[in-house]
Design a protein around this motif. Structure first.
Motif: not given
Length: 188
Positions: A105-112
């Protein structure tokens, strides 16, 4: 490619999934758009580039090509989070029988990425999946009730789960997603 069979498997519970109250409150605001399998290739590339504690990744070109082929065969899926049509979070994994095997998984914005996990849980619950396999222990996922089981117990559960014919189907109605998650949101 290295293949491993751990002595213990790390499982994220589907029916007893724990949603932290603060995260659920943020998720309920519904400030993002969610999709599945819309931009699978971009999700896996972003997972490859995600910052990791050990500054490395197991996602090499062989894995990318293999998973993209599995995606075209409707075996590999992605859950994606968009902010104004820009992909800002996601996860991908494999769907075989009644099991989903989370890969990255990845997040570019917090919690996404966490929001994608919540959407994934709703999809798995609605479509009666029985296993969400995260493979190896991950301290970050324990907040959701994830736990280790012996490989022997895991293989017994997996054998049963593989007999089920489950579909990985998107849930259009966000209120339906919330209702599938809400019963497990009683803890802090």
């Amino acid at each position: 490619i290295n293949l491993y069979q751990p002595k213990e498997r790390f499982i994220i519970p589907i029916e007893n999934f724990h949603v932290p109250k603060k995260l659920f409150k943020l998720f309920k605001k519904n400030t993002y758009t969610f999709k599945i399998n819309n931009d699978f290739e971009n999700v896996i590339y972003k997972c490859q580039l995600a910052n990791r504690k050990d500054d490395g990744t197991w996602i090499n070109n062989i894995i990318i090509d293999t998973y993209i082929n599995l995606h075209y065969q409707n075996i590999a899926h992605s859950v994606e989070c968009y902010n104004q049509n820009k992909l800002v979070g996601g996860l991908y994994g494999l769907h075989i029988g009644g099991s989903f095997f989370g890969e990255s998984m990845f997040s570019d914005l917090k919690n996404t990425s966490k929001f994608c996990l919540l959407y994934l849980i709703a999809i798995l619950k609605k479509n009666m999946f029985s296993i969400l396999d995260s493979q190896f222990y991950n301290d970050h996922l324990t907040q959701f009730g994830a736990f280790e089981i012996s490989n022997e117990d895991y293989l017994a559960k997996l054998k049963v789960s593989l007999y089920y014919d489950r579909n990985f189907v998107f849930i259009e109605d966000f209120q339906d997603v919330l209702s599938l998650l809400h019963p497990n949101n009683h803890k802090s």
